[in-house]
Scaffold this active site. Structure first.
Site, PDB file in Angstrom:
ATOM      1  N   ILE A 153      -3.270 -16.925  10.245  1.00 26.77           N
ATOM      2  CA  ILE A 153      -1.961 -17.580  10.779  1.00 26.77           C
ATOM      3  C   ILE A 153      -1.697 -18.673  10.079  1.00 26.77           C
ATOM      4  O   ILE A 153      -0.413 -18.919   9.925  1.00 26.77           O
ATOM      5  CB  ILE A 153      -2.234 -17.517  12.392  1.00 26.77           C
ATOM      6  CG1 ILE A 153      -2.514 -16.028  12.654  1.00 26.77           C
ATOM      7  CG2 ILE A 153      -1.138 -17.965  13.058  1.00 26.77           C
ATOM      8  CD1 ILE A 153      -3.039 -16.021  14.415  1.00 26.77           C
ATOM      9  N   ASP A 172      -9.122 -27.772   6.644  1.00 23.89           N
ATOM     10  CA  ASP A 172     -10.021 -26.415   7.087  1.00 23.89           C
ATOM     11  C   ASP A 172     -11.083 -26.545   5.987  1.00 23.89           C
ATOM     12  O   ASP A 172     -11.161 -26.669   5.106  1.00 23.89           O
ATOM     13  CB  ASP A 172      -9.144 -25.213   6.817  1.00 23.89           C
ATOM     14  CG  ASP A 172      -9.739 -23.972   7.220  1.00 23.89           C
ATOM     15  OD1 ASP A 172     -11.144 -23.819   7.187  1.00 23.89           O
ATOM     16  OD2 ASP A 172      -9.120 -23.068   7.674  1.00 23.89           O
ATOM     17  N   ALA A 232      -3.166 -21.392  19.363  1.00 30.87           N
ATOM     18  CA  ALA A 232      -4.351 -20.716  19.027  1.00 30.87           C
ATOM     19  C   ALA A 232      -5.257 -20.554  20.033  1.00 30.87           C
ATOM     20  O   ALA A 232      -5.234 -19.370  20.695  1.00 30.87           O
ATOM     21  CB  ALA A 232      -5.031 -21.660  17.994  1.00 30.87           C
ATOM     22  N   ASP A 257       0.914 -22.863  24.161  1.00 31.81           N
ATOM     23  CA  ASP A 257       1.086 -21.599  24.566  1.00 31.81           C
ATOM     24  C   ASP A 257      -0.433 -20.968  25.287  1.00 31.81           C
ATOM     25  O   ASP A 257      -0.267 -19.831  25.691  1.00 31.81           O
ATOM     26  CB  ASP A 257       1.315 -20.652  23.221  1.00 31.81           C
ATOM     27  CG  ASP A 257       1.585 -19.143  23.469  1.00 31.81           C
ATOM     28  OD1 ASP A 257       2.225 -18.870  24.610  1.00 31.81           O
ATOM     29  OD2 ASP A 257       0.851 -18.243  22.922  1.00 31.81           O
ATOM     30  N   GLU A 262      -6.950 -20.092  31.955  1.00 32.65           N
ATOM     31  CA  GLU A 262      -5.626 -19.142  32.041  1.00 32.65           C
ATOM     32  C   GLU A 262      -5.824 -18.400  33.165  1.00 32.65           C
ATOM     33  O   GLU A 262      -6.715 -17.617  33.302  1.00 32.65           O
ATOM     34  CB  GLU A 262      -5.358 -18.526  30.674  1.00 32.65           C
ATOM     35  CG  GLU A 262      -4.976 -19.728  29.685  1.00 32.65           C
ATOM     36  CD  GLU A 262      -4.589 -18.801  28.372  1.00 32.65           C
ATOM     37  OE1 GLU A 262      -4.770 -17.795  28.199  1.00 32.65           O
ATOM     38  OE2 GLU A 262      -4.360 -19.469  27.219  1.00 32.65           O
ATOM     39  N   HIS A 281       0.838 -17.831  26.865  1.00 32.51           N
ATOM     40  CA  HIS A 281       0.274 -17.250  25.855  1.00 32.51           C
ATOM     41  C   HIS A 281       1.073 -15.938  25.428  1.00 32.51           C
ATOM     42  O   HIS A 281       0.549 -14.781  25.463  1.00 32.51           O
ATOM     43  CB  HIS A 281      -1.131 -16.652  26.607  1.00 32.51           C
ATOM     44  CG  HIS A 281      -2.305 -16.483  25.670  1.00 32.51           C
ATOM     45  ND1 HIS A 281      -3.689 -16.587  25.841  1.00 32.51           N
ATOM     46  CD2 HIS A 281      -2.242 -16.060  24.160  1.00 32.51           C
ATOM     47  CE1 HIS A 281      -4.228 -16.459  24.670  1.00 32.51           C
ATOM     48  NE2 HIS A 281      -3.367 -16.219  23.768  1.00 32.51           N
ATOM     49  N   GLY A 283       1.883 -15.859  22.018  1.00 34.07           N
ATOM     50  CA  GLY A 283       1.661 -15.842  20.682  1.00 34.07           C
ATOM     51  C   GLY A 283       1.851 -14.452  20.208  1.00 34.07           C
ATOM     52  O   GLY A 283       2.228 -14.308  18.846  1.00 34.07           O
ATOM     53  N   ALA A 284       1.085 -13.342  20.606  1.00 30.60           N
ATOM     54  CA  ALA A 284       1.203 -11.993  20.158  1.00 30.60           C
ATOM     55  C   ALA A 284       2.009 -11.153  20.702  1.00 30.60           C
ATOM     56  O   ALA A 284       1.911  -9.918  20.626  1.00 30.60           O
ATOM     57  CB  ALA A 284      -0.200 -11.420  20.203  1.00 30.60           C
TER      58      ALA A 284
END
Length: 528
Positions: A153, A172, A232, A257, A262, A281, A283-284
């Site tokens: 991503i 990273d 994420a 997000d 949650e 949430h 994102g997807a």
């Protein structure tokens, strides 16, 4: 042979069930069950397909006595106890690419919303106001985006940001210099990123190492006026500290997000904070992504249950459905070699080496190593397979070494398994006949050709006339039928090896009597 049974326990695209059926699985779609209801049902199934609602706990896994694979339609697997699934030999898969674009686009959307204060401007405009002078945004062109995580991503976010003419700095630990150049980003440590970034976007899993990676101290050390986006996982950002830093102006804006808990409580401290925006949430959450991940998880799970292919597994090496048939005889050979050396070597074994030579050297090594360990670790547990064997080996402190040789020797393909013992190294080797039939070709330095299967008897003796007759008589007197004889020796009159297959297990008293025969040094009953 009965078809594998799969349970889809969360809502997903109906075409997923069709894929399971088309590929040879029986499938039930039963959603919305309580943990107790799922626990009572799960024993009937070989596969469990989930999204985020089903919590696959240790209790569920214990009840799933036939379960072979758990498939998560999506990236996050926080709702699956992966270590426990691994210990029980259950493969855990996800679909890391199905919603990558969707999540990346959401991160970019939130970044733009922060830059131009769109949510608050929308609210006031729809309330009948015209606060044109109250909202002074910033351009993203020429600004620096700091990426924490540059995987699937994160790399897509980088490409979109570069298209917006932003500069991109990435932190990273797994990002190589070559990959950074390929992505067009600057590779940096976290402190450098914090000092340079006008916007920060997080794209890393939640682990012990990444929890609160944006802590109070790090956000205080960031460039003043930074804007933060997290699409994420909840828990990557210290939410209490974020509120304080938004109010102080150190952080100019934040968009979440995901939250640590949650859904968040209605009185969450960040709610109502100026320059804070959030989504539930999402994102997807696009039509394309939901279809993609559902179809992908069905394809992956069916390939595993029907063909042995392993794709996007989180706890064992991946093995495509095309590779599986080619590797299957190698893995059978590898498992038998691991089992053989485990049964014959004594003492506390702390090191094992798996060597691939000839044609075997060109194959993927991880599945072969996992198969060797599956055979080897049966000395400690009966409930072992390719999934949990590497974890069991690690827990026991076994040093596993993989060696690949480009050379080709006497055999066109060869696997060798060696363990270190207090008496020195002990090695067994095998090959494939016709690229299909596994055969042992060497045992502890003695050449011997044998098929490893069923019940067998291993004997080391002095090479002398009459011995074969004596062992044959002993077995015959005890009603044990011999299937095959396999002989090898170091030299005439020296040490010889006899490996024979029998039709039933060798009783301990027969094993003891064989030890008493003249010239016998070692006797060991084997089982494969």
């Amino acid at each position: 042979m009965s078809k594998p049974k799969v349970l889809i326990s969360d809502k997903m695209d109906p075409n997923a069930a069709k894929i399971f059926e088309e590929r040879g699985c029986d499938v039930d779609v039963i959603t919305g069950e309580t943990p107790e209801e799922l626990k009572a049902r799960i024993a009937d199934y070989d596969g469990l397909a989930i999204r985020s609602s089903t919590k696959v706990t240790a209790e569920i896994i214990d009840a799933a006595t036939n379960l072979k694979v758990i498939g998560r339609a999506g990236i996050g697997v926080d709702n699956v106890d992966i270590p426990y699934a691994s210990s029980k030999g259950v493969v855990v898969m996800n679909t890391p690419f199905g919603n990558s674009i969707t999540t990346a686009e959401h991160a970019i959307a939130l970044m733009m919303a922060l830059a131009r204060q769109i949510p608050e401007a929308n609210d006031q405009t729809q309330a009948g106001k015209w606060p044109k002078s109250a909202f002074m945004g910033v351009e993203v062109t020429g600004k620096t985006l700091g990426l924490i995580g540059a995987g699937n991503i994160g790399s897509i976010v980088a490409s979109r940001a570069l298209g917006l003419r932003m500069k991109v700095v990435a932190y990273d630990p797994f990002l190589t210099e070559d990959r950074a150049i390929e992505l067009g980003v600057e590779k940096a440590d976290l402190d450098t990123l914090l000092s340079k970034a006008d916007f920060i976007s997080l794209h890393t899993p939640l682990t012990d190492q990444t929890r609160n990676i944006l802590s109070r101290e790090r956000m205080e050390a960031a460039k003043p006026g930074v804007r933060i986006v997290n699409c994420a996982r909840g828990g990557l950002v210290d939410e209490a500290a974020l509120k304080d830093l938004l109010e102080s102006g150190q952080v100019a804006g934040a968009a979440l997000d995901v939250f640590e808990t949650e859904p968040p409580a209605p009185d969450h401290p960040l709610f109502g904070t100026k320059n804070f925006i959030c989504t539930p949430h999402l994102g997807a959450s696009t039509t394309e992504a939901q279809v993609n991940v559902a179809l992908q998880v069905a394809e992956q799970m069916a390939d595993y249950l029907v063909n042995g292919g392993v794709t996007n597994a989180l706890n064992m090496p991946s093995l495509s459905a095309e590779e599986a048939p080619k590797l299957r005889p190698y893995m059978a050979l590898a498992e038998n070699l691991g089992s053989l050396v485990s049964q014959l070597a004594h003492g506390n074994l702390t090191q094992i080496s798996i060597e691939r030579e000839g044609a075997a050297a060109d194959l993927q090594g991880k599945p072969i190593t996992a198969a060797v360990l599956a055979g080897f670790m049966r000395r400690y547990s009966d409930s072992v397979n390719m999934v949990n064997a590497p974890y069991m080996a690690k827990d026991r402190g076994l040093d596993v070494r993989e060696v690949r040789h480009d050379r080709e020797g006497v055999y066109h393909t060869l696997l060798r398994v060696t363990v270190a013992t207090s008496q020195g190294d002990r090695s067994v080797a095998g090959t494939l006949f016709g690229n299909e039939a596994p055969r042992l070709v060497e045992i502890f330095g003695v050449g011997i050709e044998a098929e490893l299967a069923g019940h067998m008897l291993y004997i080391v003796n002095e090479d002398a006339p009459g011995f074969i007759g004596r062992i044959g008589t002993l077995l015959g007197e005890n009603g044990i039928n011999i299937g095959t004889f396999h002989l090898g020796r170091r030299e005439a009159g020296g040490e010889a090896v006899l490996l024979l297959s029998v039709d039933q297990p060798i009783p301990p008293e027969v094993e003891r009597k064989a030890c008493e025969l003249e010239g016998v040094k070692v006797v060991k009953a084997l089982s494969f």
